[in-house]
Each structure stands twice: as structure tokens, then as C-alpha cells.
Scaffold this active site. Structure first.
Site, PDB file in Angstrom:
ATOM      1  CG  ASP A 143      42.842 -38.122  65.627  1.00  0.00           C
ATOM      2  OD1 ASP A 143      41.949 -38.213  65.080  1.00  0.00           O
ATOM      3  OD2 ASP A 143      43.948 -37.539  65.392  1.00  0.00           O
ATOM      4  CG  HIS A 150      47.685 -38.824  57.040  1.00  0.00           C
ATOM      5  ND1 HIS A 150      48.383 -37.699  57.194  1.00  0.00           N
ATOM      6  CD2 HIS A 150      47.728 -39.451  58.294  1.00  0.00           C
ATOM      7  CE1 HIS A 150      49.013 -37.394  58.433  1.00  0.00           C
ATOM      8  NE2 HIS A 150      48.815 -38.329  59.155  1.00  0.00           N
ATOM      9  NE  ARG A 159      57.266 -47.337  59.207  1.00  0.00           N
ATOM     10  CZ  ARG A 159      56.117 -46.438  60.040  1.00  0.00           C
ATOM     11  NH1 ARG A 159      56.567 -45.775  60.946  1.00  0.00           N
ATOM     12  NH2 ARG A 159      54.933 -46.433  59.416  1.00  0.00           N
ATOM     13  CD  GLU A 215      47.708 -34.853  61.859  1.00  0.00           C
ATOM     14  OE1 GLU A 215      46.789 -35.222  62.589  1.00  0.00           O
ATOM     15  OE2 GLU A 215      48.874 -35.415  61.924  1.00  0.00           O
ATOM     16  CD  GLU A 217      42.684 -35.735  62.554  1.00  0.00           C
ATOM     17  OE1 GLU A 217      41.658 -36.402  63.166  1.00  0.00           O
ATOM     18  OE2 GLU A 217      43.775 -35.858  62.716  1.00  0.00           O
ATOM     19  CG  ASP A 249      45.308 -34.333  65.836  1.00  0.00           C
ATOM     20  OD1 ASP A 249      45.649 -33.906  66.974  1.00  0.00           O
ATOM     21  OD2 ASP A 249      45.830 -35.483  65.462  1.00  0.00           O
ATOM     22  NE  ARG A 253      52.832 -33.096  61.986  1.00  0.00           N
ATOM     23  CZ  ARG A 253      51.634 -33.867  61.730  1.00  0.00           C
ATOM     24  NH1 ARG A 253      51.699 -34.866  62.496  1.00  0.00           N
ATOM     25  NH2 ARG A 253      50.804 -33.499  61.131  1.00  0.00           N
ATOM     26  CD  GLN A 256      53.696 -36.772  65.192  1.00  0.00           C
ATOM     27  OE1 GLN A 256      53.428 -35.948  64.859  1.00  0.00           O
ATOM     28  NE2 GLN A 256      52.895 -37.910  64.954  1.00  0.00           N
ATOM     29  CE  LYS A 269      49.434 -36.122  66.107  1.00  0.00           C
ATOM     30  NZ  LYS A 269      48.991 -35.723  64.802  1.00  0.00           N
ATOM     31  CB  THR A 273      41.872 -31.508  69.463  1.00  0.00           C
ATOM     32  OG1 THR A 273      42.897 -32.320  69.919  1.00  0.00           O
ATOM     33  CG2 THR A 273      41.012 -32.173  68.191  1.00  0.00           C
ATOM     34  CB  THR A 376      45.470 -36.418  58.299  1.00  0.00           C
ATOM     35  OG1 THR A 376      46.238 -36.080  59.566  1.00  0.00           O
ATOM     36  CG2 THR A 376      45.793 -35.324  57.216  1.00  0.00           C
ATOM     37  CD  GLU A 390      49.684 -36.196  54.370  1.00  0.00           C
ATOM     38  OE1 GLU A 390      49.118 -35.956  55.276  1.00  0.00           O
ATOM     39  OE2 GLU A 390      49.340 -36.853  53.290  1.00  0.00           O
TER      40      GLU A 390
HETATM   41 CA    CA Z   1      45.412 -36.841  63.864  1.00  0.00          CA
END
Ligand code: CA
Length: 446
Positions: A143, A150, A159, A215, A217, A249, A253, A256, A269, A273, A376, A390
Site C-alpha cells: 500500500d 492525504h 507532526r 480509506e 483507494e 484499506d 487508528r 496504528q 491495517k 482490506t 488514500t 481526515e
Molecule cells: Ca492506506
């Protein structure tokens, strides 16, 4: 050279399968995506088919009754397999020969399929009488992270000072995903358990994720492989890709956030999928090829091995991807699924060809049926953001649904539906069908 505009892309041509000619149909004569199916209630082996309107052309059966010849017949023989891997490995000439032969069989006025009394069950059964399967045995799934929008939006949550790391604009970033848990649309998704560290807790705990996300994709299926220790040329990259599907996907979170440092996504993840069952070929996508999204001023040019050169003008592809959510309450009240977002692959920073070429640039052997995820697909506006992370700013700003319910992340019973299509002036609209998955309660919690 098979990947040029030809009569199979002519928007004025129609099929004798009338449902294929209806406006908004995902599978008109100009599309002809490949998948793996079996007639419900039979014990026949799953095998290859081509979607047309609300029917499936049984390619192997057409071959058996002598409707295919030459290169198309040879290609159809590979489609009798329970997966499309062998067909994917044959390459553009074989794919094109079969697609063109099926196109001719389906063209308005052609009687060859209907000359068989049992054509409606044997040669071109209705799609709603068929069970659809994962189209290939996926040896490896990788992936990528090819949307700068994204990467920026997601990076900002973790960050704020440096959302996009300096390598991003030079090297297509990816992680190795899990192939065994790639499932076809319609397969329910069990809420995963995992280890998380809550913000107000001193110690991590194990339990069902509380931040389950989707996500939106695209998936790219690799065609002919390259041997271990060999690389691929960017100029040949498109011929190395068979086709595209929709890909969700699923992402936990909270898991993750705790596990991803320093090596990247793992159990957050790998639990599932989802992919759509019909693979839209790169040949069908020729009219929707565009230049990749313009790199912002000051961004580096791709290094030579990733530079499409004169082919840059058609190295991108424009697929519009919609993500919808349906909750149990919405279904109980007859409320249609609500659109959460609409993205466009036209806005991706890296092209499908760059992803494949980069993946093999160290001599890694890519094999027919390997799956690459785009990452994404998000765009510049909030309505273009392809995941809840997001859309809700990391869960801080819930979205409100037509039922009045709100969501920060997915609740048990929620269903996410991805849809995709292409449109371009002077050409037909072609679609991807749908990629659907409903959330089941965590194991031991139902
Ligand atoms: Ca992904």
C-alpha cells in the site's frame, strides 16, 4: 501497441445487452472489466467473466462453444482458471485480443451468443444470479501513500510542524500490507482487537479498536512479472499493469498510533482490506489518462528512473471515487447511504507506473496478481478527504449524518460503500461497481 484509442472506446457504439446502454451503467460496452464468478446454487469452479450491463459473459463457455478464435481463444483458456493470475501474466496483446473479441460478441446486432438457446444461463448469465470472488490470488499487497493531500492532512495530526517529511517528494512511500486478508466486496469486517495507549492512561491495554476507519483507494493489479534481481523500465510500466479496482484499506487508528513507530503500519491495517470484484483494465482506461497532478513550484522533478518523459501527458489517470456510509439506524429508516467524500486520482502525486517501477527498482520480483494500493485518495478540499481521520480531524470534529447521528469513527453495523467512475468529454462513462463492507462487533462481544 494495444493501449491506444480504438473502436472499443467509441461512445456511440451500443450493446445488444440493453442494460449496458442505460445512462449511468457502470459496465457499458466501452468498459468490459474482468472478474471471477460462479453461478449461485451450483458447484462449478469459480472462473473468469466479463461484466456487461447486468450480465456476465462467461468467457470460458464462449470458448467452449467456438465463439472465440486465435489469440482470443488462447487468452480465454487462461480465464477458465479459478483466479485471473495466469491471464494477468499473459500481457497486453493477449488481454487486448480477448477484450476486443468479447466487444465484438456484445456489439449491437451481433447474434452469435444469442444463437445458443441456453445463452442466458450458459454464456451470459445475469449478474444477480452469480457469486463474485476475489479476482486473483494476491501473492503480495503493497500500500502506497501517493496523495500529497492525504499525506499532508494525516501528517499534520501527528507532526503539526512538519506534516510532510523531506523524502516524500522524491520517493514513493509505501508499506508491505497483508495479502491473506484482502477480501472481496460484501465480506463483513470483524472489528479488530489490539493494543492501544489511551491519552489519559499510563499503560497500554488490549481490546477492540475504538477508532475504526476506512480509506478510499484504488488498487492496481500487476500483469507480467519480472524475475528476482531484475528491474522494470518506467517506459514499460503501463504495459506491466493489468487493471484497477476500488480498495478500502480498513484502519484502526488507535492501534496504528501506538504501534507504528518506528516501522510503520502493522496490525492496525492487516486485519482486512476490501476490494471491488471487477477489474477495470488499463486498456479500458485509455480515454481517461491525463497528466499527473502538477507538482507545486519548487518541488523536485522525479529522478530519471521515475520520469515518464514524453509519456508524462498520459501517465496519470482520472478516476472519481465516492465513499458512502450507511448506519443501522439509516437502514431501518429507509435513509439512503450518505456520501462522506469524493476524491479524484487525478490529484495523486505519484502515477501507477511510478509505483510499479519504484517497487521493482531494487530488483524485487513483482508477480502477476500482486496488488498495489494507491494510498488514500484525498484532494485539496475537505469534501475530498478519503478517510474519517481526515474528515473528523483525528476524531475531534464528528461528521453529522442525514439521520442526525454523528460519527468520529465507525460503529458496529456501519457499512462503507466505495464507488468509482471515469468520465471524459467525448467518451462513455465507465464505472467500477462498488466495494462494500459492514462492520461486525469484535470477537466475543456479540
Ligand atoms: Ca492506506
Amino acid at each position: 501497441m494495444s493501449r491506444t484509442i480504438d473502436e472499443t472506446h467509441d461512445a456511440s457504439r451500443q450493446s445488444w445487452v440493453e442494460s449496458a446502454n442505460r445512462p449511468g451503467c457502470d459496465f457499458p460496452l466501452q468498459n468490459l472489466p474482468f472478474g471471477i464468478f460462479r453461478r449461485q446454487g451450483t458447484n462449478e469452479s469459480p472462473h473468469g467473466g466479463v461484466a456487461i450491463g447486468d450480465r456476465i459473459v462467461d468467457v470460458a463457455a464462449c470458448r467452449d462453444v467456438g465463439l472465440l478464435s486465435g489469440a482470443a481463444e488462447a487468452a480465454a483458456e487462461a480465464c477458465a482458471d479459478p483466479t485471473l493470475n495466469r491471464f494477468m501474466g499473459l500481457g497486453t496483446d493477449a488481454w487486448s485480443a480477448l477484450r476486443r473479441a468479447v466487444w465484438r460478441l456484445l456489439l449491437d446486432g451481433d447474434e452469435r451468443i444469442r444463437a445458443h438457446a441456453d445463452w442466458g444461463t450458459r454464456l451470459a448469465p445475469e449478474m444477480n444470479t452469480a457469486e463474485l470472488f476475489r479476482p486473483a490470488t494476491i501473492g503480495d499487497f503493497t500500500d502506497f501513500f501517493s496523495s500529497l493531500h492525504h499525506a499532508t492532512n494525516a501528517g499534520r495530526l501527528f507532526r503539526p510542524d512538519q506534516p510532510v517529511l523531506p523524502n516524500y517528494k522524491h520517493v514513493p512511500i509505501a508499506y508491505h500490507g497483508r495479502a491473506s486478508s484482502v477480501v472481496v466486496s460484501g465480506t463483513s469486517i470483524r472489528r479488530p482487537g489490539g493494543q492501544t495507549l489511551a491519552a489519559d492512561a499510563g499503560q497500554p491495554a488490549f481490546g477492540p479498536t475504538r477508532a475504526l476507519d476506512y480509506e478510499a483507494e484504488l488498487g492496481f493489479f500487476v500483469g507480467p512479472g519480472n524475475a528476482l534481481g531484475t528491474t522494470r523500465r518506467i517506459g514499460d510500466a503501463d504495459d506491466g499493469l493489468f487493471g484497477m479496482c476500488l480498495l478500502n484499506d480498513w484502519s484502526a487508528r488507535d492501534i496504528q498510533k501506538w504501534e507504528a513507530q518506528p516501522l510503520g503500519p502493522f496490525l492496525a491495517k492487516s486485519f482486512a482490506t476490501s476490494i471491488s470484484p471487477w477489474i477495470v483494465t488499463f486498456e479500458a482506461l485509455v480515454p481517461y489518462r491525463i497528466p499527473p497532478s502538477a507538482r507545486p513550484d519548487g518541488d523536485p522533478a522525479p529522478l530519471a528512473y521515475l520520469d515518464h518523459g514524453p509519456a508524462t501527458g498520459r501517465a496519470g489517470v482520472d478516476v472519481r471515487i465516492d465513499a458512502f456510509l450507511s448506519t443501522p439506524e439509516m437502514r431501518a429508516n429507509g435513509i439512503a447511504p450518505a456520501r462522506l467524500s469524493r476524491g479524484r486520482s487525478a490529484e495523486l502525486y505519484w502515477t501507477p507506473g511510478q509505483l510499479l517501477t519504484h517497487h521493482a527498482s531494487n530488483g524485487c520480483d513483482m508477480r502477476p496478481g500482486d496488488l498495489l494500493g494507491s494510498g488514500t485518495v484525498s484532494g485539496p478540499k475537505r469534501e475530498n478527504e478519503g478517510c474519517l481521520l481526515e474528515l473528523t480531524r483525528g476524531g475531534r470534529e464528528p461528521v453529522t449524518l442525514p439521520s442526525g447521528e454523528t460519527r468520529r469513527f465507525l460503529t458496529d453495523g456501519d457499512e462503507v460503500i466505495l464507488e468509482g467512475h471515469c468520465e471524459a468529454d467525448g467518451f462513455a462513462r465507465i464505472g467500477f461497481g462498488e466495494c462494500r463492507g459492514r462492520i461486525l462487533p469484535a470477537q466475543g462481544n456479540n
